[in-house]
Design an enzyme around this catalytic site. Structure first.
Site, short mmCIF file in Angstrom:
data_model
loop_
_atom_site.label_atom_id
_atom_site.label_comp_id
_atom_site.label_asym_id
_atom_site.label_seq_id
_atom_site.Cartn_x
_atom_site.Cartn_y
_atom_site.Cartn_z
N LYS A 46 0.82 -1.14 -0.01
CA LYS A 46 -0.19 -0.15 0.01
C LYS A 46 0.98 1.11 -0.23
CE LYS A 46 -3.81 -0.87 2.54
NZ LYS A 46 -4.26 -0.99 3.92
N ARG A 116 -3.35 2.95 8.62
CA ARG A 116 -3.59 1.88 7.95
C ARG A 116 -2.35 0.91 7.78
NH1 ARG A 116 -4.59 4.77 2.24
NH2 ARG A 116 -5.99 2.62 1.56
N GLY A 125 -6.61 -10.36 8.06
CA GLY A 125 -5.89 -10.75 9.60
C GLY A 125 -5.33 -9.73 10.15
N MET A 127 -4.59 -5.62 11.18
CA MET A 127 -5.53 -4.39 11.78
C MET A 127 -6.26 -3.97 10.71
SD MET A 127 -4.58 -1.23 13.92
CE MET A 127 -4.90 -0.38 12.63
N ARG A 368 -3.54 -1.45 -6.96
CA ARG A 368 -2.63 -2.62 -6.78
C ARG A 368 -3.01 -3.40 -8.05
NH1 ARG A 368 -5.65 -5.07 -1.56
NH2 ARG A 368 -7.56 -4.51 -2.26
N HIS A 486 -17.11 -10.79 -0.54
CA HIS A 486 -16.37 -11.73 -0.29
C HIS A 486 -16.30 -12.84 -1.30
CE1 HIS A 486 -15.44 -15.64 1.96
NE2 HIS A 486 -14.32 -15.24 2.14
N ARG A 608 1.13 -46.23 -20.87
CA ARG A 608 1.26 -47.46 -19.85
C ARG A 608 0.49 -48.60 -20.40
NH1 ARG A 608 -0.97 -43.10 -16.80
NH2 ARG A 608 0.68 -42.48 -15.08
N ARG A 664 5.79 -47.83 -22.19
CA ARG A 664 6.52 -48.50 -20.82
C ARG A 664 5.73 -49.81 -20.85
NH1 ARG A 664 4.77 -46.43 -15.00
NH2 ARG A 664 2.77 -47.61 -15.57
N GLU A 791 13.18 -44.12 -11.34
CA GLU A 791 12.32 -44.24 -10.40
C GLU A 791 12.37 -44.54 -9.04
OE1 GLU A 791 8.57 -45.98 -11.73
OE2 GLU A 791 9.57 -47.36 -12.97
N SER A 810 13.37 -41.53 -18.50
CA SER A 810 12.15 -40.83 -18.14
C SER A 810 12.04 -40.71 -16.55
CB SER A 810 10.96 -41.21 -18.80
OG SER A 810 10.07 -40.42 -18.63
N GLY A 812 10.30 -41.02 -13.45
CA GLY A 812 8.98 -41.50 -12.91
C GLY A 812 9.03 -40.82 -11.61
N THR A 813 8.57 -39.49 -11.43
CA THR A 813 8.76 -38.77 -10.10
C THR A 813 7.81 -39.40 -9.03
OG1 THR A 813 7.65 -37.08 -11.09
CG2 THR A 813 10.07 -36.99 -11.09
N ASP A 815 6.89 -42.67 -8.41
CA ASP A 815 7.60 -43.93 -7.43
C ASP A 815 8.97 -43.03 -7.14
OD1 ASP A 815 6.27 -46.17 -7.47
OD2 ASP A 815 6.50 -46.46 -9.50
N CYS A 877 7.73 -38.20 -16.35
CA CYS A 877 6.60 -38.45 -17.01
C CYS A 877 5.52 -38.77 -15.54
CB CYS A 877 6.25 -39.87 -17.68
SG CYS A 877 7.21 -41.00 -16.82
N TYR A 897 11.79 -32.86 -22.19
CA TYR A 897 10.49 -32.36 -22.15
C TYR A 897 9.74 -33.07 -20.73
CZ TYR A 897 10.07 -37.67 -22.49
OH TYR A 897 10.36 -39.01 -22.21
P1 ADP Z 1 -7.74 -2.33 3.20
O1 ADP Z 1 -6.43 -2.69 3.44
O2 ADP Z 1 -8.68 -3.32 4.10
O3 ADP Z 1 -8.07 -2.05 2.05
P2 ADP Z 1 -7.46 0.51 3.67
O4 ADP Z 1 -6.32 0.76 4.56
O5 ADP Z 1 -7.01 0.65 2.32
O6 ADP Z 1 -7.82 -1.06 4.12
O7 ADP Z 1 -8.69 1.38 3.99
C1 ADP Z 1 -9.82 0.92 3.66
C2 ADP Z 1 -10.67 2.19 3.29
O8 ADP Z 1 -10.78 3.20 4.23
C3 ADP Z 1 -10.11 2.78 1.92
O9 ADP Z 1 -10.65 2.09 0.82
C4 ADP Z 1 -10.61 4.02 2.15
O10 ADP Z 1 -12.08 4.13 1.40
C5 ADP Z 1 -10.69 4.58 3.59
N1 ADP Z 1 -9.51 5.24 3.96
C6 ADP Z 1 -8.44 4.83 4.28
N2 ADP Z 1 -7.53 6.06 4.52
C7 ADP Z 1 -8.28 7.13 4.18
C8 ADP Z 1 -8.01 8.29 4.06
N3 ADP Z 1 -6.95 9.05 4.53
N4 ADP Z 1 -9.22 9.21 3.95
C9 ADP Z 1 -10.31 8.81 3.58
N5 ADP Z 1 -10.58 7.53 3.26
C10 ADP Z 1 -9.75 6.62 3.72
MG MG Z 2 -7.86 -0.74 0.70
MG MG Z 3 6.73 -46.45 -11.58
#
Ligand code: ADP
Ligand code: MG
Ligand code: MG
Length: 919
Positions: A46, A116, A125, A127, A368, A486, A608, A664, A791, A810, A812-813, A815, A877, A897
């Protein structure tokens, strides 16, 4: 140099140097930008891309990134910071203040920031982001005065106390609680004051003030102290929470699963807030520069008016498609379009980005490379090549080989879909066609699929708990959720067929039914979804092969004209240009062979022969051969088998159209061909007209304690040379026959399970004798080779000797892995899962070659074999021949190959080309 705290430059577990107390820990972005997009290891994904966006002049709110080195330091020094961090952060904040004209904690024009987290790759996972940090009872009043918008100011404050209380202070759902405690407070207030669930945007200033008060009381009650009022205390607390979350359980589990080293650490980004919640001319959104599901070049994404970032993904309100902005905020839309172009021109790949609009002005908050389906990846790569954004080699690299098989997955039969009536539509989130029996929860979906039912998982929306069910399902259908939900995310990654946000689908968990379009579906009923078009159908809709399969294998002319087919062909052409290794196929029948050749295989790497003994009457002749007590009897039975084998080989040679075939000789232990139950044995006795006792005793005699290491492979041919003689004769007679038809034939006879040169020599004699005989009888000259499978470890270690006799190896990974690790593949299910958990082995060694151990045997055999015979032909193979990461290894050690099953051939061609390009 400032004083070093703790162990000086101590080396971490993997020899990573722990940073010292001094050094550059804070990198600015904004008017002055210290970092760039190449600095992901130091600044996190980020942070590095925020810096890069600043460098190319995109509108990014100013801020700074605290480096991943601070995270390393933090854990190496009992959760403390380098002494120079605080002054550097103060300087960073001062830079933000200068650029925004606002001041942190100020009572006239207060600066608020977001905090962030940001590892190299985004990581669930970690924050959650904290927004609006810097607010307290005084600054909220200042913000109200400054903006003249009390509702906005208190909405920010309400959000901040809630996020901070949850994420930093840990006020979360406890055991026995169904709801997040803050949400319970909100709901309570709504019911008290309005007697119903109203939207958050309808809450008044007074409601929001009351909520802030109740939230703070809740914090006091749960954690026993006041909510921090000082902005700097808030900031340091949030930074500590980000670093602390690097070691929480969820993050650890995730890192283990995806092999992310602990030493990488996370960075922290502190950034000036921009506000999407000031009113109807503001909003927040997420978007892709092109459609990541099917690859179409269109602006794709969603946004919410009058909302802050988290609202879009949280699913509290349903977002609108980004194209809608054109009508609502045309200027902002035009700016986003410009940004979309700039991003692609600069990053030269499809971007997934996050933005906020404050009073009509667009700000960029993240970008990204977008995750994509195989279908989208293919279209992106070809289109971007045509647009001259990337060259053809980059285009090849842009197609993930481990997803590539998705392109061969079935689609709905055109005629059948035309007849079927769509009962609902949703977002096409994962392309492809799926028919299945519906289940409404993950556990029931898993157990139905274990029983062999094709399953369609239907849910209101999905969450990480549903993952098992999603994996088990053929397809996923959700009633809610947009393109960043999700379900959509997971479908894109796993290549699942998915339709999401089909609002007409009413899911009732209590009665386990789904109501759509006036029809009720119970669990176990059939439904079908088209994840390319976003359509839902009742019942079962017949599927048809993918356009690629139809075009290549069934020579379907309409399919060959589709864009998908043409793109695929273009990509494969480039692969051929780039590749060094050939791709062959494992095939035992003319049909499999023809399919593989259509997919671009350049021959058979493993035929085979034992599979040829199971059909029809052949198995009887085979059993007669095994039961024979004298050489004469055995030869008589073998004479019956000879014509069958000859016909099989002739068919295969014809299908090969001049390509070579590695054949074979008989490999499995003989008892595999005999019936195992008493009844079957008696039946066989009747059929052959022998006493049942003879069969019982022969089966008993053939019993082995360890068949995998028993009387099999070349040991059979050595014990019964007449079997090898028959097989050799069948190969050569077929070769002579097909050659006379005008088709070139290149048989490569392969002797299995060789560990001693002498074993091979004994079999060679038999094979060459048969070749001489047939050539004389048929008056032809045949072009053939004899080689061996490597093999078992002894074969690999004595490859120099064996290569004196073998014209090819060849590997035979399968065996070779079993014998090198001393692990039976068929029994490994009982302990491998634990081995994975304990990280004894990072990957299943039967799926991806163990390069360190088994790979060493392969390398040894390559070196020793080629030392003896410079032009020794080398191939592989085993199952690993179709596995992309194993293919990279085989490229590295210089095999000629790889060979894999017919439908894996395109994957292997892509992986082999990528391996060659990566060198
Ligand atoms: P994640 O990694 O979960 O995507 P982010 O750090 O990108 O979390 O933050 C999630 C959302 O929070 C961003 O998509 C944005 O909409 C909002 N956000 C983060 N920083 C700012 C900021 N400086 N101003 C306004 N919105 C923000
Ligand atoms: Mg984000
Ligand atoms: Mg074999």
């Amino acid at each position: 140099m400032a004083k070093t705290v703790g162990a000086k430059g101590a080396k971490g577990a993997r020899g990573v140097k722990t940073p010292k107390a001094s050094g550059k820990y804070v990198y600015l972005f904004g008017a002055k930008t210290d970092g760039n997009g190449g600095m992901k290891p130091l600044l996190g994904g980020k942070g590095a891309n925020l810096a890069e966006m600043c460098r190319i002049g995109l509108p990014v709110p100013p801020g700074f990134t605290i480096t991943t080195e601070v995270c390393t330091y933090y854990y190496a020094h009992k959760r403390t910071y380098p002494s120079s961090l605080r002054p550097q952060m103060e300087a960073g904040l001062a830079a933000i203040e200068r650029q925004t004209g606002k001041k942190f904690g100020d009572l006239r024009n207060p600066l608020l920031v977001s905090v962030r987290s940001g590892a190299r790759d985004s990581m669930p996972g970690m924050m959650d982001t904290i927004l609006n940090l810097g607010l307290n009872d005084q600054t909220v009043e200042a913000l109200t005065r400054k903006t003249g918008n009390a509702r906005f100011a208190w909405d920010c404050y309400r959000r901040f106390v809630q996020m901070y209380g949850d994420v930093v202070l840990g006020v979360q759902k406890g055991a026995g609680e169904d709801h997040e405690p803050f949400e319970t407070v909100i709901e309570g207030l709504k019911h008290e004051r309005y007697h119903q669930d109203i939207e958050d945007t309808k809450l008044t200033v007074d409601d929001l003030k009351e909520l802030v008060g109740r939230f703070k009381a809740l914090v006091k009650e749960r954690v026993g102290r006041q909510f921090p009022a000082s902005p700097w205390d808030q900031l340091m607390g949030a930074v500590g929470a980000v670093f602390g979350s690097w070691m929480n359980d969820r993050a650890i589990v995730y890192r283990r699963k995806y092999n992310i080293p602990t030493e990488w650490g996370t960075a922290v980004n502190v950034q000036a807030m921009v506000y999407g919640n000031t009113g109807e001319k503001s909003g927040s959104g997420v978007a892709f520069t092109r459609n990541p599901a099917n690859g179409t070049k269109e602006f794709y994404g969603e946004f919410l008016i009058n909302a802050q970032g988290e609202d879009v993904v949280a699913g509290v309100r349903t977002p609108e498609p980004v194209a809608q902005l054109k009508n609502e905020l045309p200027k902002a839309y035009a700016e986003l379009e410009r940004i979309r172009q700039t991003l692609e021109k600069h990053f030269k790949d499809v971007q997934d980005f996050e933005f906020t609009i404050e009073d009509g002005v667009v700000y960029m908050l993240q970008t990204r490379n977008g995750k994509r389906t195989a279908m989208a990846a293919l279209k992106f790569s070809i289109d971007m090549y045509k647009e001259k954004l990337i060259d053809w080699k980059t285009a090849v690299m842009r197609n993930p080989a481990d997803q590539f098989e998705q392109l061969l997955a079935p689609v709905f039969d055109v005629a059948e879909v035309a007849k079927a009536k769509a009962i609902a539509t949703g977002l096409p989130a994962g392309p492809g066609a799926a028919s299945g029996q519906i289940y409404l929860n993950a556990d029931r979906a898993v157990s139905a699929s274990e029983k062999g039912q094709p399953v369609l998982l239907v849910r209101l929306e999905t969450s990480p708990e549903d993952l098992r069910g999603m994996i088990a399902a053929e397809g996923i259908l959700t009633a809610r959720g947009g393109v960043s939900s999700h379900a959509a995310l997971v479908a894109r990654q796993m290549g699942k067929v998915c339709v999401c946000g089909a609002a007409a689908v009413e899911v009732d968990y209590a009665t386990r039914t789904v109501n759509v379009d006036g029809q009720t579906f119970k669990e176990g009923d059939w439904m079908s979804i088209d994840g390319t078009a976003g359509k839902v159908y009742a019942g079962r809709v017949k599927t048809a092969p993918s356009e690629i399969v139809a075009g290549l294998i069934h020579d379907d002319r309409a399919a060959r004209k589709t864009e998908k087919f043409r793109n695929f062909q273009q990509l494969m052409k480039w692969c051929d240009e780039a590749t060094r290794m050939d791709v062959r196929t494992n095939a035992d029948t003319p049909e499999q062979t023809a399919n593989a050749i259509a997919f671009g295989a350049s021959g058979i790497g493993l035929c085979r022969t034992e599979h040829m003994f199971f059909e029809g009457d052949r198995i009887d002749a085979m059993r007669e051969m095994i039961l024979a007590e004298t050489l004469e009897e055995r030869k008589a039975a073998l004479d019956k088998l000879l014509p069958y084998q000859r016909e099989d080989f002739a068919g295969i040679f014809r299908a090969l159209k001049g390509h070579p075939a590695t054949i074979r000789f008989l490999d499995p232990p003989l008892h595999e061909f005999l019936p195992q139950t008493k009844e079957q044995q008696s039946d066989l006795a009747k059929k052959l007209g022998v006493p049942a006792s003879r069969i019982h005793s022969r089966v008993a005699q053939l019993h082995e304690f360890n068949p995998m290491l028993g009387f099999r492979g070349c040991r059979l041919g050595i014990g019964y040379p007449e079997i090898s003689a028959m097989q050799a004769r069948a190969v050569f007679e077929a070769a002579a026959m097909v050659q006379k038809e005008g088709i070139k034939v290149h048989p490569e006879i392969m002797i299995p399970l060789v560990g001693f040169k002498k074993e091979l020599d004994l079999q060679l004699e038999v094979v060459h004798q048969a070749a001489r005989d047939v050539q004389a009888e048929q008056k032809v000259k045949l072009n053939y080779m004899v080689g061996t499978m490597i093999e078992i470890p002894r074969g690999a270690l004595t490859a120099d000797e064996i290569a004196e006799s073998a014209e090819f190896f060849s590997f035979g990974t399968n065996d070779l892995t079993q014998t090198a690790l001393g692990m039976s593949r068929d029994d490994s299910g009982s302990f491998l899962p634990q081995y994975a958990e304990l990280e004894i082995m990072k990957k299943n060694p039967f799926a991806t070659i163990d390069t360190v151990g088994v790979g060493q045997l392969v390398e040894t055999a390559v070196t020793r074999g080629r030392a003896t015979r410079k032009d020794l032909k080398l191939g592989i193979c085993g199952e690993h021949g179709g596995d992309p990461s194993s293919i990279h290894f085989f490229e590295k050690v210089g095999l000629d190959y790889v060979s894999c099953s017919p439908y894996r051939v395109p994957v292997a061609r892509l992986a082999a080309a990528q391996a060659a390009l990566a060198k």
